[in-house]
Design an enzyme around this catalytic site. Structure first.
Site, short mmCIF file in Angstrom:
data_model
loop_
_atom_site.label_atom_id
_atom_site.label_comp_id
_atom_site.label_asym_id
_atom_site.label_seq_id
_atom_site.Cartn_x
_atom_site.Cartn_y
_atom_site.Cartn_z
N LYS A 96 31.87 45.29 54.15
CA LYS A 96 32.72 46.13 53.29
C LYS A 96 32.20 47.57 53.27
O LYS A 96 32.98 48.52 53.33
CB LYS A 96 32.77 45.54 51.86
CG LYS A 96 33.60 44.26 51.80
CD LYS A 96 33.42 43.47 50.51
CE LYS A 96 34.13 42.13 50.62
NZ LYS A 96 33.91 41.22 49.48
N ASP A 148 39.87 43.64 44.05
CA ASP A 148 39.92 42.26 44.56
C ASP A 148 41.19 41.56 44.09
O ASP A 148 41.54 40.50 44.62
CB ASP A 148 38.72 41.46 44.02
CG ASP A 148 37.61 41.31 45.03
OD1 ASP A 148 37.90 41.36 46.24
OD2 ASP A 148 36.46 41.13 44.59
N GLN A 150 30.83 40.64 44.03
CA GLN A 150 30.88 39.60 45.06
C GLN A 150 30.65 38.22 44.44
O GLN A 150 29.73 38.03 43.66
CB GLN A 150 29.82 39.90 46.14
CG GLN A 150 29.87 38.96 47.33
CD GLN A 150 31.15 39.09 48.17
OE1 GLN A 150 31.75 40.15 48.24
NE2 GLN A 150 31.57 38.00 48.77
N1 GUN Z 1 33.71 35.76 47.80
C1 GUN Z 1 34.48 35.27 48.79
N2 GUN Z 1 35.55 36.06 48.99
C2 GUN Z 1 35.46 37.07 48.11
C3 GUN Z 1 36.27 38.21 47.84
O1 GUN Z 1 37.32 38.45 48.45
N3 GUN Z 1 35.82 39.02 46.85
C4 GUN Z 1 34.70 38.78 46.16
N4 GUN Z 1 34.36 39.62 45.19
N5 GUN Z 1 33.92 37.74 46.38
C5 GUN Z 1 34.30 36.88 47.36
#
Ligand code: GUN
Length: 290
Positions: free
Chosen positions: A52, A119, A96
Protein backbone atom coordinates in the site's frame (compact mmCIF):
# COMPACT_ATOMS: atom_id res chain seq x y z
CA UNK A 1 -11.13 -18.78 -22.64
CA UNK A 2 -10.10 -15.22 -21.88
CA UNK A 3 -7.64 -14.64 -19.07
CA UNK A 4 -8.64 -11.57 -17.06
CA UNK A 5 -5.50 -9.50 -16.69
CA UNK A 6 -5.93 -7.69 -13.39
CA UNK A 7 -2.34 -6.55 -13.46
CA UNK A 8 -2.82 -4.73 -16.75
CA UNK A 9 -6.14 -3.11 -15.79
CA UNK A 10 -4.71 -2.08 -12.41
CA UNK A 11 -1.70 -0.49 -14.16
CA UNK A 12 -4.06 1.47 -16.43
CA UNK A 13 -6.12 2.73 -13.49
CA UNK A 14 -2.94 3.59 -11.57
CA UNK A 15 -1.72 5.67 -14.53
CA UNK A 16 -5.08 7.53 -14.51
CA UNK A 17 -4.75 8.20 -10.77
CA UNK A 18 -1.14 9.35 -11.16
CA UNK A 19 -2.19 11.79 -13.90
CA UNK A 20 -5.02 13.17 -11.76
CA UNK A 21 -2.67 13.54 -8.79
CA UNK A 22 -0.07 15.35 -10.88
CA UNK A 23 -2.78 17.72 -12.14
CA UNK A 24 -3.90 18.44 -8.56
CA UNK A 25 -0.30 19.07 -7.47
CA UNK A 26 0.35 21.33 -10.48
CA UNK A 27 -2.59 23.50 -9.45
CA UNK A 28 -1.29 23.68 -5.87
CA UNK A 29 -4.15 21.47 -4.61
CA UNK A 30 -4.10 18.93 -1.80
CA UNK A 31 -1.97 15.89 -2.62
CA UNK A 32 -3.76 12.79 -1.25
CA UNK A 33 -2.31 11.41 1.98
CA UNK A 34 -3.07 7.84 3.08
CA UNK A 35 -2.10 6.61 6.53
CA UNK A 36 -1.91 2.95 7.56
CA UNK A 37 -1.92 1.56 11.08
CA UNK A 38 -0.21 -1.79 11.54
CA UNK A 39 -0.34 -3.74 14.78
CA UNK A 40 2.16 -6.58 15.27
CA UNK A 41 4.25 -8.39 12.68
CA UNK A 42 1.93 -10.82 10.87
CA UNK A 43 3.65 -11.77 7.60
CA UNK A 44 0.61 -11.24 5.39
CA UNK A 45 -0.28 -7.90 6.99
CA UNK A 46 3.33 -6.67 6.70
CA UNK A 47 3.29 -7.46 2.97
CA UNK A 48 -0.10 -5.84 2.36
CA UNK A 49 0.87 -2.65 4.15
CA UNK A 50 4.26 -2.47 2.39
CA UNK A 51 2.43 -2.76 -0.94
CA UNK A 52 0.00 0.00 0.00
CA UNK A 53 2.85 2.37 0.88
CA UNK A 54 4.68 1.52 -2.37
CA UNK A 55 1.49 2.04 -4.43
CA UNK A 56 1.04 5.50 -2.89
CA UNK A 57 4.57 6.53 -3.88
CA UNK A 58 3.99 5.27 -7.42
CA UNK A 59 0.95 7.48 -8.00
CA UNK A 60 2.38 10.52 -6.21
CA UNK A 61 0.36 10.24 -2.97
CA UNK A 62 1.83 10.89 0.43
CA UNK A 63 1.64 8.05 2.92
CA UNK A 64 2.49 7.38 6.52
CA UNK A 65 2.75 4.22 8.54
CA UNK A 66 1.98 4.02 12.25
CA UNK A 67 3.24 0.83 13.89
CA UNK A 68 2.39 -0.73 17.23
CA UNK A 69 3.58 -3.89 18.94
CA UNK A 70 0.93 -6.57 19.27
CA UNK A 71 0.54 -5.90 23.01
CA UNK A 72 -0.71 -2.35 22.38
CA UNK A 73 -3.85 -1.61 24.40
CA UNK A 74 -7.22 -1.04 22.76
CA UNK A 75 -7.31 2.35 24.43
CA UNK A 76 -3.99 3.39 22.87
CA UNK A 77 -5.11 2.22 19.42
CA UNK A 78 -8.41 4.10 19.76
CA UNK A 79 -6.44 7.22 20.73
CA UNK A 80 -4.41 6.86 17.52
CA UNK A 81 -7.61 6.51 15.48
CA UNK A 82 -8.90 9.71 17.11
CA UNK A 83 -5.63 11.48 16.29
CA UNK A 84 -5.84 10.44 12.63
CA UNK A 85 -9.51 11.50 12.50
CA UNK A 86 -8.43 14.97 13.67
CA UNK A 87 -5.33 15.29 11.50
CA UNK A 88 -6.52 17.43 8.60
CA UNK A 89 -3.48 16.50 6.54
CA UNK A 90 -4.54 12.83 6.48
CA UNK A 91 -7.29 12.32 3.89
CA UNK A 92 -7.90 8.65 4.56
CA UNK A 93 -6.53 5.86 6.71
CA UNK A 94 -6.80 2.16 7.29
CA UNK A 95 -6.22 -0.05 10.29
CA UNK A 96 -4.82 -3.30 8.93
CA UNK A 97 -6.78 -6.38 10.01
CA UNK A 98 -6.68 -8.81 11.72
CA UNK A 99 -6.03 -7.18 15.09
CA UNK A 100 -4.82 -9.13 18.16
CA UNK A 101 -7.54 -10.95 20.11
CA UNK A 102 -7.60 -8.48 23.02
CA UNK A 103 -8.68 -5.64 20.70
CA UNK A 104 -12.23 -5.34 19.36
CA UNK A 105 -12.05 -4.87 15.59
CA UNK A 106 -15.64 -3.64 15.57
CA UNK A 107 -14.86 -0.98 18.16
CA UNK A 108 -11.81 0.24 16.26
CA UNK A 109 -13.62 0.35 12.90
CA UNK A 110 -16.58 2.18 14.44
CA UNK A 111 -14.19 4.83 15.81
CA UNK A 112 -12.91 5.77 12.33
CA UNK A 113 -14.42 8.92 10.81
CA UNK A 114 -16.56 7.46 7.98
CA UNK A 115 -15.26 10.19 5.65
CA UNK A 116 -11.72 8.91 6.16
CA UNK A 117 -12.68 5.22 6.07
CA UNK A 118 -11.08 4.39 2.72
CA UNK A 119 -11.43 0.64 3.46
CA UNK A 120 -15.21 1.08 3.48
CA UNK A 121 -15.51 -1.03 6.63
CA UNK A 122 -17.36 1.49 8.86
CA UNK A 123 -21.04 0.59 9.43
CA UNK A 124 -22.04 3.95 7.93
CA UNK A 125 -20.23 3.14 4.67
CA UNK A 126 -21.61 -0.41 4.64
CA UNK A 127 -25.11 1.00 5.17
CA UNK A 128 -24.66 3.56 2.41
CA UNK A 129 -23.38 0.86 0.05
CA UNK A 130 -26.36 -1.40 0.81
CA UNK A 131 -28.74 1.51 0.24
CA UNK A 132 -27.04 2.28 -3.10
CA UNK A 133 -25.80 5.69 -1.89
CA UNK A 134 -22.33 7.03 -2.75
CA UNK A 135 -19.90 5.40 -0.31
CA UNK A 136 -16.34 4.20 0.02
CA UNK A 137 -16.63 0.68 -1.36
CA UNK A 138 -14.49 -2.05 0.19
CA UNK A 139 -11.40 -2.60 -1.96
CA UNK A 140 -11.77 -6.21 -3.12
CA UNK A 141 -15.49 -6.04 -4.04
CA UNK A 142 -14.80 -2.76 -5.84
CA UNK A 143 -11.86 -4.36 -7.70
CA UNK A 144 -13.96 -7.37 -8.71
CA UNK A 145 -16.84 -5.28 -10.10
CA UNK A 146 -14.38 -3.06 -11.97
CA UNK A 147 -12.84 -6.13 -13.68
CA UNK A 148 -16.32 -7.37 -14.63
CA UNK A 149 -17.15 -3.92 -16.03
CA UNK A 150 -13.94 -3.47 -17.98
CA UNK A 151 -14.12 -6.98 -19.49
CA UNK A 152 -17.82 -6.43 -20.28
CA UNK A 153 -18.80 -9.72 -18.69
CA UNK A 154 -22.59 -9.99 -19.01
CA UNK A 155 -24.27 -9.86 -15.59
CA UNK A 156 -27.87 -8.71 -16.10
CA UNK A 157 -30.24 -11.58 -15.35
CA UNK A 158 -27.29 -13.96 -14.97
CA UNK A 159 -26.86 -16.21 -11.97
CA UNK A 160 -23.94 -15.39 -9.72
CA UNK A 161 -22.78 -17.68 -6.92
CA UNK A 162 -20.58 -16.05 -4.28
CA UNK A 163 -18.59 -18.56 -2.23
CA UNK A 164 -17.91 -17.09 1.20
CA UNK A 165 -19.73 -14.55 3.35
CA UNK A 166 -16.95 -12.47 4.91
CA UNK A 167 -17.57 -8.82 5.76
CA UNK A 168 -14.57 -7.86 3.61
CA UNK A 169 -15.37 -9.75 0.38
CA UNK A 170 -18.25 -12.24 0.08
CA UNK A 171 -21.11 -10.31 1.61
CA UNK A 172 -20.35 -6.89 0.10
CA UNK A 173 -19.63 -8.28 -3.39
CA UNK A 174 -22.93 -10.18 -3.26
CA UNK A 175 -24.70 -6.88 -2.61
CA UNK A 176 -22.92 -5.02 -5.43
CA UNK A 177 -23.67 -7.83 -7.90
CA UNK A 178 -27.39 -7.75 -7.03
CA UNK A 179 -27.76 -3.98 -7.38
CA UNK A 180 -29.22 -2.16 -10.35
CA UNK A 181 -26.00 -1.65 -12.28
CA UNK A 182 -25.04 -5.36 -12.32
CA UNK A 183 -28.54 -6.87 -12.07
CA UNK A 184 -27.29 -10.39 -11.35
CA UNK A 185 -29.32 -12.98 -9.46
CA UNK A 186 -27.06 -13.73 -6.52
CA UNK A 187 -26.71 -16.68 -4.17
CA UNK A 188 -24.30 -16.52 -1.24
CA UNK A 189 -22.90 -19.94 -0.38
CA UNK A 190 -20.92 -20.80 2.74
CA UNK A 191 -19.72 -23.66 4.91
CA UNK A 192 -23.30 -24.75 5.75
CA UNK A 193 -24.62 -24.65 2.19
CA UNK A 194 -25.98 -27.98 0.92
CA UNK A 195 -24.99 -29.36 -2.47
CA UNK A 196 -22.54 -26.61 -3.24
CA UNK A 197 -21.25 -28.53 -6.30
CA UNK A 198 -24.64 -28.42 -8.03
CA UNK A 199 -25.15 -24.79 -7.08
CA UNK A 200 -21.81 -23.80 -8.61
CA UNK A 201 -22.51 -25.88 -11.71
CA UNK A 202 -25.68 -23.83 -12.35
CA UNK A 203 -23.88 -20.47 -12.09
CA UNK A 204 -23.04 -18.13 -14.94
CA UNK A 205 -20.58 -16.33 -12.66
CA UNK A 206 -18.70 -17.77 -9.67
CA UNK A 207 -16.91 -15.46 -7.25
CA UNK A 208 -14.78 -17.67 -5.00
CA UNK A 209 -13.74 -16.06 -1.72
CA UNK A 210 -13.44 -18.92 0.74
CA UNK A 211 -9.73 -19.11 1.41
CA UNK A 212 -9.82 -22.83 0.56
CA UNK A 213 -7.14 -23.49 -2.11
CA UNK A 214 -8.36 -25.38 -5.17
CA UNK A 215 -11.95 -25.68 -3.86
CA UNK A 216 -13.65 -25.02 -7.22
CA UNK A 217 -13.00 -28.04 -9.43
CA UNK A 218 -13.82 -28.60 -13.09
CA UNK A 219 -16.96 -30.68 -12.36
CA UNK A 220 -18.44 -27.66 -10.49
CA UNK A 221 -18.21 -25.28 -13.44
CA UNK A 222 -20.65 -24.75 -16.31
CA UNK A 223 -19.18 -24.42 -19.81
CA UNK A 224 -18.76 -20.74 -20.65
CA UNK A 225 -18.93 -19.49 -17.05
CA UNK A 226 -17.01 -16.47 -15.70
CA UNK A 227 -14.76 -17.32 -12.75
CA UNK A 228 -13.43 -14.72 -10.33
CA UNK A 229 -10.89 -16.18 -7.89
CA UNK A 230 -10.31 -14.15 -4.74
CA UNK A 231 -8.30 -16.82 -2.89
CA UNK A 232 -4.71 -16.01 -1.93
CA UNK A 233 -3.57 -18.81 0.34
CA UNK A 234 0.17 -19.27 0.82
CA UNK A 235 1.11 -22.85 0.00
CA UNK A 236 4.55 -24.41 0.40
CA UNK A 237 6.58 -24.41 -2.80
CA UNK A 238 10.22 -25.41 -2.49
CA UNK A 239 10.89 -24.06 -6.00
CA UNK A 240 9.74 -20.54 -5.07
CA UNK A 241 12.22 -18.03 -3.71
CA UNK A 242 10.36 -17.52 -0.38
CA UNK A 243 9.45 -21.20 -0.12
CA UNK A 244 5.77 -20.46 -0.80
CA UNK A 245 3.46 -19.29 -3.55
CA UNK A 246 -0.09 -17.97 -3.67
CA UNK A 247 -2.84 -20.41 -4.57
CA UNK A 248 -6.38 -19.42 -5.42
CA UNK A 249 -9.71 -21.03 -4.47
CA UNK A 250 -10.04 -22.41 -8.01
CA UNK A 251 -8.27 -25.42 -9.49
CA UNK A 252 -7.08 -23.17 -12.32
CA UNK A 253 -5.51 -25.72 -14.68
CA UNK A 254 -8.61 -27.94 -14.72
CA UNK A 255 -11.20 -25.15 -14.70
CA UNK A 256 -9.68 -22.67 -17.18
CA UNK A 257 -10.39 -24.69 -20.34
CA UNK A 258 -14.12 -24.83 -19.48
CA UNK A 259 -14.82 -21.18 -18.85
CA UNK A 260 -15.21 -18.05 -20.95
CA UNK A 261 -13.37 -15.76 -18.49
CA UNK A 262 -11.12 -16.53 -15.52
CA UNK A 263 -8.85 -14.55 -13.21
CA UNK A 264 -5.38 -15.96 -12.48
CA UNK A 265 -3.80 -16.04 -9.01
CA UNK A 266 -1.64 -14.03 -8.68
CA UNK A 267 -2.33 -11.23 -11.19
CA UNK A 268 -6.15 -11.23 -11.16
CA UNK A 269 -8.13 -9.70 -8.31
CA UNK A 270 -5.13 -8.84 -6.08
CA UNK A 271 -3.76 -5.90 -8.08
CA UNK A 272 -7.29 -4.51 -8.42
CA UNK A 273 -7.75 -4.58 -4.64
CA UNK A 274 -4.62 -2.49 -4.25
CA UNK A 275 -5.73 0.07 -6.81
CA UNK A 276 -9.20 0.37 -5.25
CA UNK A 277 -7.67 1.77 -2.08
CA UNK A 278 -5.90 4.44 -4.14
CA UNK A 279 -9.19 5.35 -5.84
CA UNK A 280 -10.91 5.72 -2.48
CA UNK A 281 -8.07 7.86 -1.15
CA UNK A 282 -8.34 10.19 -4.13
CA UNK A 283 -12.09 10.37 -3.52
CA UNK A 284 -11.48 11.15 0.15
CA UNK A 285 -9.72 14.39 -0.79
CA UNK A 286 -12.95 15.67 -2.29
CA UNK A 287 -14.96 14.60 0.72
CA UNK A 288 -18.02 16.52 -0.38
CA UNK A 289 -18.59 14.00 -3.12
CA UNK A 290 -19.69 11.33 -0.72
N1 GUN B 1 -6.93 -7.42 5.96
C1 GUN B 1 -7.21 -8.12 4.85
N2 GUN B 1 -7.71 -7.31 3.89
C2 GUN B 1 -7.75 -6.07 4.41
C3 GUN B 1 -8.17 -4.81 3.90
O1 GUN B 1 -8.62 -4.66 2.77
N3 GUN B 1 -8.04 -3.77 4.76
C4 GUN B 1 -7.58 -3.90 6.02
N4 GUN B 1 -7.52 -2.83 6.79
N5 GUN B 1 -7.18 -5.05 6.52
C5 GUN B 1 -7.27 -6.14 5.72
Amino acid sequence: MLLIDGKKIAAEIKAEIAAQTAAIAAKGGKVPHLAAVLVGHDGGSETYVAHKIKDCAEVGFRSSLVRFDDDVSEERLLAEVARLNDDSDVDGFIVQLPLPEHISEQKVIAAINPRKDVDGFHPENIGRMVAGLPAFLPATPYGITELIRRYRIPTAGRSCVVLGRSNIVGRPVSILMSQKEMNATVTVAHSRTKDIEQLCKSADIIIAALGHPGFVRANMVKDGAAIIDVGTTRVADPAAKNGWRLKGDVDFDAVAPKCAWITPVPGGVGPMTRVALLKNTLLAVSKNEI
